[in-house]
Design a protein around this motif. Structure first.
Motif, PDB file in Angstrom:
ATOM      1  N   PHE A 102      18.816  60.593 -13.846  1.00 34.77           N
ATOM      2  CA  PHE A 102      17.535  60.812 -14.765  1.00 34.77           C
ATOM      3  C   PHE A 102      16.814  59.696 -16.382  1.00 34.77           C
ATOM      4  CE2 PHE A 102      16.559  63.243 -11.439  1.00 34.77           C
ATOM      5  CZ  PHE A 102      15.188  63.103 -10.701  1.00 34.77           C
ATOM      6  N   ASP A 103      18.341  60.827 -17.094  1.00 35.36           N
ATOM      7  CA  ASP A 103      18.635  60.220 -18.362  1.00 35.36           C
ATOM      8  C   ASP A 103      19.012  58.227 -18.261  1.00 35.36           C
ATOM      9  OD1 ASP A 103      17.763  62.030 -19.365  1.00 35.36           O
ATOM     10  OD2 ASP A 103      19.949  63.115 -19.190  1.00 35.36           O
ATOM     11  N   LEU A 104      19.931  58.207 -17.601  1.00 30.26           N
ATOM     12  CA  LEU A 104      19.805  56.832 -17.140  1.00 30.26           C
ATOM     13  C   LEU A 104      18.700  55.347 -16.608  1.00 30.26           C
ATOM     14  CD1 LEU A 104      23.651  56.426 -15.429  1.00 30.26           C
ATOM     15  CD2 LEU A 104      23.306  56.086 -17.561  1.00 30.26           C
ATOM     16  N   LEU A 105      17.426  56.163 -16.344  1.00 34.13           N
ATOM     17  CA  LEU A 105      16.613  55.630 -16.010  1.00 34.13           C
ATOM     18  C   LEU A 105      15.819  55.011 -17.067  1.00 34.13           C
ATOM     19  CD1 LEU A 105      15.033  57.985 -12.689  1.00 34.13           C
ATOM     20  CD2 LEU A 105      16.246  55.786 -12.823  1.00 34.13           C
ATOM     21  N   PRO A 106      14.760  54.014 -16.227  1.00 33.16           N
ATOM     22  CA  PRO A 106      13.864  53.212 -18.257  1.00 33.16           C
ATOM     23  C   PRO A 106      12.702  54.205 -17.969  1.00 33.16           C
ATOM     24  CG  PRO A 106      13.224  51.758 -15.953  1.00 33.16           C
ATOM     25  CD  PRO A 106      14.299  52.925 -15.163  1.00 33.16           C
ATOM     26  N   GLU A 107      12.577  54.119 -19.405  1.00 27.35           N
ATOM     27  CA  GLU A 107      10.943  55.233 -19.564  1.00 27.35           C
ATOM     28  C   GLU A 107       9.814  54.988 -18.763  1.00 27.35           C
ATOM     29  OE1 GLU A 107      11.116  57.664 -21.792  1.00 27.35           O
ATOM     30  OE2 GLU A 107      13.193  57.537 -22.196  1.00 27.35           O
ATOM     31  N   SER A 108      10.229  53.087 -18.134  1.00 27.35           N
ATOM     32  CA  SER A 108       9.005  53.087 -17.258  1.00 27.35           C
ATOM     33  C   SER A 108       8.613  53.593 -15.901  1.00 27.35           C
ATOM     34  CB  SER A 108       8.792  51.540 -17.510  1.00 27.35           C
ATOM     35  OG  SER A 108      10.138  50.579 -16.574  1.00 27.35           O
ATOM     36  N   TYR A 115      10.223  63.377 -14.352  1.00 29.37           N
ATOM     37  CA  TYR A 115      11.938  64.224 -14.342  1.00 29.37           C
ATOM     38  C   TYR A 115      11.005  64.387 -15.758  1.00 29.37           C
ATOM     39  CZ  TYR A 115      16.195  64.776 -16.524  1.00 29.37           C
ATOM     40  OH  TYR A 115      16.848  65.932 -17.296  1.00 29.37           O
ATOM     41  N   ASP A 116      10.432  63.999 -17.333  1.00 29.32           N
ATOM     42  CA  ASP A 116      10.051  64.362 -18.079  1.00 29.32           C
ATOM     43  C   ASP A 116       9.278  65.192 -18.161  1.00 29.32           C
ATOM     44  OD1 ASP A 116      12.160  62.298 -18.999  1.00 29.32           O
ATOM     45  OD2 ASP A 116      10.426  60.866 -19.718  1.00 29.32           O
ATOM     46  N   LEU A 117       8.782  65.112 -17.398  1.00 32.50           N
ATOM     47  CA  LEU A 117       6.998  65.927 -16.942  1.00 32.50           C
ATOM     48  C   LEU A 117       7.061  67.872 -16.326  1.00 32.50           C
ATOM     49  CD1 LEU A 117       3.773  66.235 -16.505  1.00 32.50           C
ATOM     50  CD2 LEU A 117       3.988  65.787 -15.600  1.00 32.50           C
ATOM     51  N   MET A 118       8.754  67.765 -15.388  1.00 33.98           N
ATOM     52  CA  MET A 118       9.051  68.747 -15.338  1.00 33.98           C
ATOM     53  C   MET A 118       9.471  69.209 -16.537  1.00 33.98           C
ATOM     54  SD  MET A 118      12.346  70.076 -14.471  1.00 33.98           S
ATOM     55  CE  MET A 118      13.198  68.460 -14.417  1.00 33.98           C
ATOM     56  N   GLN A 119      10.295  68.717 -17.441  1.00 31.84           N
ATOM     57  CA  GLN A 119      11.085  69.835 -18.620  1.00 31.84           C
ATOM     58  C   GLN A 119       9.786  70.273 -19.385  1.00 31.84           C
ATOM     59  OE1 GLN A 119      13.417  66.359 -19.817  1.00 31.84           O
ATOM     60  NE2 GLN A 119      14.891  67.801 -19.330  1.00 31.84           N
ATOM     61  N   GLU A 120       8.620  69.557 -19.784  1.00 38.79           N
ATOM     62  CA  GLU A 120       8.179  70.261 -20.273  1.00 38.79           C
ATOM     63  C   GLU A 120       7.112  71.970 -19.819  1.00 38.79           C
ATOM     64  OE1 GLU A 120       4.925  67.449 -20.732  1.00 38.79           O
ATOM     65  OE2 GLU A 120       5.597  66.175 -21.508  1.00 38.79           O
ATOM     66  N   TYR A 121       7.190  72.174 -18.628  1.00 40.61           N
ATOM     67  CA  TYR A 121       7.160  73.724 -17.552  1.00 40.61           C
ATOM     68  C   TYR A 121       8.178  74.509 -18.194  1.00 40.61           C
ATOM     69  CZ  TYR A 121       3.599  70.619 -14.194  1.00 40.61           C
ATOM     70  OH  TYR A 121       2.793  70.012 -14.041  1.00 40.61           O
TER      71      TYR A 121
END
Length: 592
Positions: A102-108, A115-121
């Protein structure tokens, strides 16, 4: 499609196992299947490393070349699948492969945003549900293969009898891919081979099923629209669909350079953009009609991608190409030679690449195929070539014989980089009534040829420590000129983030725009063509060179209209236009 870029084929050994390094992260790459000996040795290495059964396929075995290719591709597929399943089942913890994916994926990327949203839970139960959903969305990268269509030598028995048309090198390589378990694409490059193209339709995996999808796809690598259209029509009339036109710069690339007749990349992309829909429909009608003859009926038009590669160096260039020309994906090749995680470059060659300036990269006539070749100064193969000349033993022992094409002195073809050919040719030159200058010039042209079969594999053998005793260790590498602007080795993360623009590896590096760089390469090529023809200038050659210059002038006029649209930064635009007008002035000063 997970990523918006792929890693093209890089010589023989440099990307021969790149899928094992990047495919689990959703990154597609391309493997050369020219050299079955390299492939067999890599199969042995990776099978033993991964505790997979290995039984050697020797040259004494009937159909050994095809079997070697199929077995290696099947091993790649199996190992990548194992890696991918392991990745999918890993916990979402820092340092894990799944987090790296997931870290290798572009922000778009919607997947990255999820993935970023999941980390906020904060609730563990909710996080786990979200993570399981993310796992289902993961896709691995493609393991595609490249076949240089015209590298298709006839093979002979011990009694010097041909083994038949279906056992030529290119057809056997295709058969090896066709019989593999891969569900991916074959990239056909280096021009049209009617025998090879006709052979493709004999394999069911390239034909559509009831839903219209195919197990194996065809990608055409081309440098101009007309060539792509001719080849695609030939295939469509046989019921074969082109899933992608992979447009490559004629000169601003690595490996063999197929200089077009002055067609610059920008105008070529513009033509594909403007004619894309009409091309798609025209090919579909031919494709559908050919399939009906085969008893296959389809109604849905299959997708057709367009991509570009060759000399892209910054995220701004990458984004512009994707958006303005409405491309599906871009190819980033040579910069990955400085990513040890992704490619096979030995330590000594890496150090030379890191410190190389623009003058280390040049277009040469060193390929035995008689095609321009992107060369690199300071390699061990270049040193070896000069040492052999100084010792009065020019040329190479020809062991693999993949590039044998010349029958000037022999019944069966031999390689122009071989010791046998160069000795025979130099003996012939001595009998001709040449001036000392003419003689030296022609000897230099003969001895410029280098062995690519061994030189492009050596680096992989050295990196893995599998070089055989007494085996030639001299390394040949063929990066594109764009690599001159990258000055050290990089991690996979660094290069991918550079492509997507979250970091800039070329910050403060003075580098011309990708289109300007290619334009200058073409002007230099044009100048060399004139110099080469000056002693034997015919009307035909003059017409060709005039047309070449006209195409360059047309391309410059196109860029004058284009560049103001591609940047909002006045300073950058001023620099690009200054470079453009400088190139125009240089071209106008070249007289025929």
């Amino acid at each position: 499609m997970i990523h918006k870029f792929h890693i093209p084929v890089l010589g023989l050994g440099y990307s021969v196992d790149t899928p094992l390094k990047v495919a689990r992260y959703g990154i597609s790459s391309v493997v050369s299947v020219v050299d079955d000996e390299l492939i067999e040795r890599m199969r042995e290495y990776h099978a033993k490393k991964n505790n997979e059964p290995y039984e050697a396929i020797t040259k004494a075995e009937p159909g050994f070349r095809e079997k070697r290719i199929t077995s290696y591709l099947n091993l790649l597929e199996k190992l990548v699948n194992q890696q991918f399943e392991q990745l999918k089942n890993e916990p979402f913890e820092p340092g894990s492969d799944i987090c790296r994916y997931f870290d290798l994926l572009p922000e778009s990327s919607p997947l990255k945003q999820g993935y970023d949203l999941m980390q906020e839970y904060t609730d563990e139960g909710t996080r786990r549900i979200f993570q399981d959903r993310l796992r289902l969305e993961l896709k691995k990268g493609q393991i595609d293969v490249n076949i240089m269509s015209k590298v298709d030598k006839t093979n002979y028995t011990a009694n010097h009898e041909s083994t038949g048309e279906e056992n030529t090198d290119a057809l056997t390589a295709l058969r090896g891919f066709a019989h593999s378990n891969l569900r991916s694409s074959v990239i056909l490059s280096a021009g049209m081979n009617p025998r090879l193209y006709s052979y493709i339709e004999s394999f069911a995996d390239f034909l559509p099923d009831e839903s219209g999808s195919t197990l194996k796809k065809i990608i055409l690598k081309v440098s101009d629209f007309r060539s792509g259209l001719i080849q695609a029509k030939f295939l469509a009339k046989k019921g074969l669909w082109i899933s992608e036109f992979r447009i490559e710069s004629g000169l601003n690339c690595g490996g063999h350079a197929f200089a077009s007749d002055g067609y610059l990349l920008g105008p070529v992309l513009e033509e594909f953009k403007n004619k894309r829909e009409a091309l798609h429909l025209e090919l579909f009608e031919m494709y559908k009609a050919a399939l009906l003859i085969k008893g296959i009926s389809i109604s849905n038009i299959p997708p057709q991608r367009i991509s570009v590669q060759g000399g892209i160096g910054t995220a701004d260039e990458n984004n512009f190409l994707l958006t303005y020309y409405q491309l599906d994906v871009t190819g980033w090749g040579s910069p990955f030679l400085l990513v040890p995680e992704a490619t096979n470059v030995d330590e000594d060659t890496l150090k030379i690449l890191e410190n190389a300036g623009e003058d280390a990269f040049y277009v040469s006539n060193s390929s035995p195929l008689g095609i321009l070749f992107n060369n690199f100064r300071g390699t061990t193969s270049e040193k070896q070539r000069l040492e052999r000349i100084n010792k009065g033993r020019p040329g190479n022992p020809c062991v693999k014989k993949y590039l044998v094409t010349n029958t000037e002195f022999t019944t069966e073809p031999i390689c122009t980089a071989s010791r046998e050919y160069q000795n025979l040719k130099i003996k012939q030159l001595k009998t001709l009534d040449l001036s000392p200058e003419q003689y030296e010039e022609q000897v230099e042209a003969v001895t410029e040829k280098i062995c690519l079969c061994e030189g492009l594999c050596s680096s992989a053998y050295l990196k893995y420590g599998i070089t055989k005793p007494k085996e030639n260790k001299a390394v040949t590498i063929c990066p594109g000129p764009n690599l001159a602007y990258f000055s050290r080795t990089y991690s996979l993360e660094e290069m991918v983030k550079h492509i997507y623009g979250s970091i800039d590896l070329l910050q403060n590096v003075k580098r011309p725009h990708v289109f300007i760089n290619e334009l200058n390469l073409y002007i230099d090529h044009f100048q060399k063509e004139i110099s080469a023809q000056v002693k034997n200038f015919t009307d035909k050659k003059q017409k060709y060179l005039l047309k070449f210059k006209t195409e360059l002038e047309t391309g410059i006029d196109y860029y004058k209209q284009l560049f103001p649209q591609i940047t909002s930064q006045a300073q950058s635009l001023a620099i690009i236009l200054e470079d453009l007008y400088s190139a125009e002035k240089k071209l106008s000063g070249i007289a025929l």
